[in-house]
Write a protein that holds these residues in place. Sequence first.
Motif, PDB file in Angstrom:
ATOM      1  N   THR A 161       0.864  -1.183   0.000  1.00 18.44           N
ATOM      2  CA  THR A 161       0.000   0.000   0.000  1.00 18.44           C
ATOM      3  C   THR A 161       0.899   1.230   0.000  1.00 18.44           C
ATOM      4  O   THR A 161       2.111   1.135   0.208  1.00 18.44           O
ATOM      5  CB  THR A 161      -0.869   0.072   1.273  1.00 18.44           C
ATOM      6  N   ALA A 163       1.029   3.290   2.231  1.00 19.23           N
ATOM      7  CA  ALA A 163       1.560   3.470   3.584  1.00 19.23           C
ATOM      8  C   ALA A 163       2.930   2.795   3.729  1.00 19.23           C
ATOM      9  O   ALA A 163       3.660   3.062   4.666  1.00 19.23           O
ATOM     10  CB  ALA A 163       0.590   2.893   4.603  1.00 19.23           C
ATOM     11  N   ASP A 164       3.255   1.921   2.798  1.00 18.50           N
ATOM     12  CA  ASP A 164       4.534   1.220   2.877  1.00 18.50           C
ATOM     13  C   ASP A 164       5.696   2.009   2.293  1.00 18.50           C
ATOM     14  O   ASP A 164       6.841   1.564   2.337  1.00 18.50           O
ATOM     15  CB  ASP A 164       4.438  -0.124   2.159  1.00 18.50           C
ATOM     16  N   SER A 191      -0.500   7.970   2.317  1.00 17.87           N
ATOM     17  CA  SER A 191      -1.698   7.173   2.578  1.00 17.87           C
ATOM     18  C   SER A 191      -2.697   7.962   3.413  1.00 17.87           C
ATOM     19  O   SER A 191      -3.866   7.645   3.470  1.00 17.87           O
ATOM     20  CB  SER A 191      -1.329   5.881   3.290  1.00 17.87           C
TER      21      SER A 191
ATOM     22  N   THR B 106      13.528  -6.355  10.014  1.00  8.88           N
ATOM     23  CA  THR B 106      13.658  -4.929  10.304  1.00  8.88           C
ATOM     24  C   THR B 106      15.072  -4.674  10.794  1.00  8.88           C
ATOM     25  O   THR B 106      15.815  -5.607  11.118  1.00  8.88           O
ATOM     26  CB  THR B 106      12.677  -4.485  11.404  1.00  8.88           C
ATOM     27  N   ARG B 137       6.523  -2.840   5.020  1.00  9.46           N
ATOM     28  CA  ARG B 137       6.484  -2.470   6.438  1.00  9.46           C
ATOM     29  C   ARG B 137       5.861  -3.601   7.210  1.00  9.46           C
ATOM     30  O   ARG B 137       4.973  -4.285   6.734  1.00  9.46           O
ATOM     31  CB  ARG B 137       5.628  -1.224   6.638  1.00  9.46           C
ATOM     32  N   ARG B 138       6.355  -3.797   8.415  1.00  8.50           N
ATOM     33  CA  ARG B 138       5.771  -4.830   9.240  1.00  8.50           C
ATOM     34  C   ARG B 138       4.515  -4.285   9.910  1.00  8.50           C
ATOM     35  O   ARG B 138       4.480  -3.149  10.345  1.00  8.50           O
ATOM     36  CB  ARG B 138       6.783  -5.285  10.295  1.00  8.50           C
ATOM     37  N   ARG B 139       3.516  -5.124   9.985  1.00  9.53           N
ATOM     38  CA  ARG B 139       2.270  -4.706  10.647  1.00  9.53           C
ATOM     39  C   ARG B 139       2.445  -4.843  12.148  1.00  9.53           C
ATOM     40  O   ARG B 139       1.924  -5.756  12.763  1.00  9.53           O
ATOM     41  CB  ARG B 139       1.110  -5.566  10.176  1.00  9.53           C
ATOM     42  N   SER B 140       3.236  -3.994  12.707  1.00  8.03           N
ATOM     43  CA  SER B 140       3.452  -3.996  14.146  1.00  8.03           C
ATOM     44  C   SER B 140       3.647  -2.550  14.558  1.00  8.03           C
ATOM     45  O   SER B 140       3.808  -1.681  13.701  1.00  8.03           O
ATOM     46  CB  SER B 140       4.679  -4.850  14.492  1.00  8.03           C
ATOM     47  N   ARG B 143       5.215   0.369  12.634  1.00  9.66           N
ATOM     48  CA  ARG B 143       5.254  -0.044  11.247  1.00  9.66           C
ATOM     49  C   ARG B 143       6.668   0.047  10.660  1.00  9.66           C
ATOM     50  O   ARG B 143       6.904   0.744   9.681  1.00  9.66           O
ATOM     51  CB  ARG B 143       4.280   0.798  10.412  1.00  9.66           C
ATOM     52  N   THR B 146      10.802  -3.227   6.443  1.00  6.36           N
ATOM     53  CA  THR B 146      11.525  -4.488   6.411  1.00  6.36           C
ATOM     54  C   THR B 146      12.443  -4.539   5.189  1.00  6.36           C
ATOM     55  O   THR B 146      12.187  -3.897   4.177  1.00  6.36           O
ATOM     56  CB  THR B 146      10.567  -5.690   6.356  1.00  6.36           C
TER      57      THR B 146
END
Lengths: 220, 220, 274
Positions: A161, A163-164, A191, B106, B137-140, B143, B146
């Motif tokens: 997305t 957002a990345d 985003s 990451t 991006r990691r969903r954590s 964000r 990676t």
Amino acid sequence: MSASFHDPAEVERMVEALLFAAAGPLSLEDLQRRLPEGADAVAALQAVRDRYAGRGVELETVADRFRLRTAPDLAWLMTEEREEPRRLSKAALETLAIIAYHQPVTRADIEQVRGVSLNKGTLDLLLEMGFVRLRGRRRSPGRPVTYGTTDLFLEQFSLATLADLPGAAEMKAAGLLDMGVPAGFEVPDPSRAEDPVDLLSLDEGDDDAPEFAQDFVGEE
Amino acid sequence: MSASFHDPAEVERMVEALLFAAAGPLSLEDLQRRLPEGADAVAALQAVRDRYAGRGVELETVADRFRLRTAPDLAWLMTEEREEPRRLSKAALETLAIIAYHQPVTRADIEQVRGVSLNKGTLDLLLEMGFVRLRGRRRSPGRPVTYGTTDLFLEQFSLATLADLPGAAEMKAAGLLDMGVPAGFEVPDPSRAEDPVDLLSLDEGDDDAPEFAQDFVGEE
Amino acid sequence: MSADLFQSQLEFEAADGAAEAGEALMVDIDGYEGPLHVLLMLARQQKVDLLKLSITRLAEQYLAFVQEARRRRFSLAADYLVMAAWLAFLKSRLLLPRPERPAEKGPEPEEMAAALAFRLMKLEAMRKAVENLKVRPQLKRDVFTRGDPEAQVVIPSRQVDATLYDLMVAYVSQRTKEAQRLYTPMAVEAFPLDDARDRLRDMLPRLKAWTGLRTVAPRAHPDAGPSQASFVASTLSASLELVKDGLLEARQLDAFEEIYLRSREVGFPLELTP
């Protein structure tokens, strides 16, 4: 390396590798010099010539020197599609970067960030490649058209997305933002960017966005 | 061109010539697109692979694509073609290995494995060399971005796919590639110790500091 | 404590002559590695499965290492000391008799020891990975693709040759350029005209003979204050005013030649403002 250097089959392999990797045709002396002492380069050359005869790749002699080249009868396969891989110009890449981070942006916005006027061809190219799309019109004097990125853009850069997109922290981590970063420097998060006002369909009152796009592209 | 385009031997010649002439590894699609309609590229590739097996030049699969290259056992012969590779520091190599085996990772993951904070230039260099790319991006929380390896990395190290990384399967089976530390298994991470004041206080024999710190820190 | 305790890199010379004996301190680390690397190196000396490692012995070895390093006046990064502190703590907990009641807080020392061993295994795995990668046939070192650039046919790729990194670089280079454009230059310090006028009036009695403008103008300080050009320009402006007031004469033989000044013999009386 266990095989004997004087085993003819082994010498043939060596000659094959040398010819393949050489930057230009090799003479018999060149080969002899690079082969182990006592190896029979003449016999090896002949063996390579026989092995490749009639194949897609052949041994060719030019002015007493030897090289591997594709078979002449397959030239049609090579020449038909001789073209450079598609490379984005610096200006195009920079424009794309601004659009990606600052979307929705107008042409004037892009020029303001880049500090140079935007070449007409640059935006056209990005539109044509499918990385950039028309997003809508800004509700400001002149109602300028805004641009944004497409799904193809996300695909090209392996982004799930918008957002990345890497932000300022990652730019710093990558050593890109180092010195002289002004205090207020911010990388926008595209985003989060909203332009609820000016979606094309709202604007024109019809759903036929492509037609509108055509109007626009032809306008300038 | 007189020969039938569907004659397997002829298709094999074409694939051979295309691979020989290509500027980089070709995918199956690349080949298929250039071959005449209906030609069996898969069979032709297999035929080329068999034909070149054990020769001075071999067919190799890198990053799911195909290329001809000299046999590794003849490396000693290729002194003139050899390029002194850009030397990667021990730290850079270790970072590259962690990214390759643990991806997507990451920055914090890398630091956790190495137990030291990542030197600024290291990631930058790997990105610049094109061995490493930003993956997403990691969903954590936070964000974090990676990192992963590129096709160029696979090409450089003669790897067909990431699954071919040496020892990866065994490491995975042993749980050595898991990022998560089991609950309660926290080891303090000195690389994250960001507050120098705390460390100083150990040295000064501050009341709050654990006494054992005196044993070895306070002697200077 | 000296500030260099916190330097991020430290360099040890390999202790080449160190004995083979297990207790000998073998320091062979370069500047980019941390305490975990040292622990791994020490753990290898125990020559056992990392999971069966004696953590108390490892802790002793590490503390000895830190002490030795400091004795030799090597500056030591804070990381190493934090690890030393933690290991000493862990060792004490491992050695202390287990309290009757379960520990009120924190994980069991055995678990902490196992976690450390596991981390060492992970790092060891990556060490092995590096070795494995290094011996892979590498392009242009061990294996070579076709070398003839002349004959090479470029097979086009439909893909566009741009990575996310390129995009970031392109973005940053522009934004930093933009930042540079917003940079405001330092205000130039000028020699005030009033000062020049006052100074020239004071000098009048000494300007009996023709004197070059450049001699009359004050000398600029190389590091601070107005530039020489500003001194000359302001003095010229002031001199023209005084000429207009009839206090000074000025002459120039030709364009771009030096301008000469001298006080006027006969003139209007000075009108000094109170």
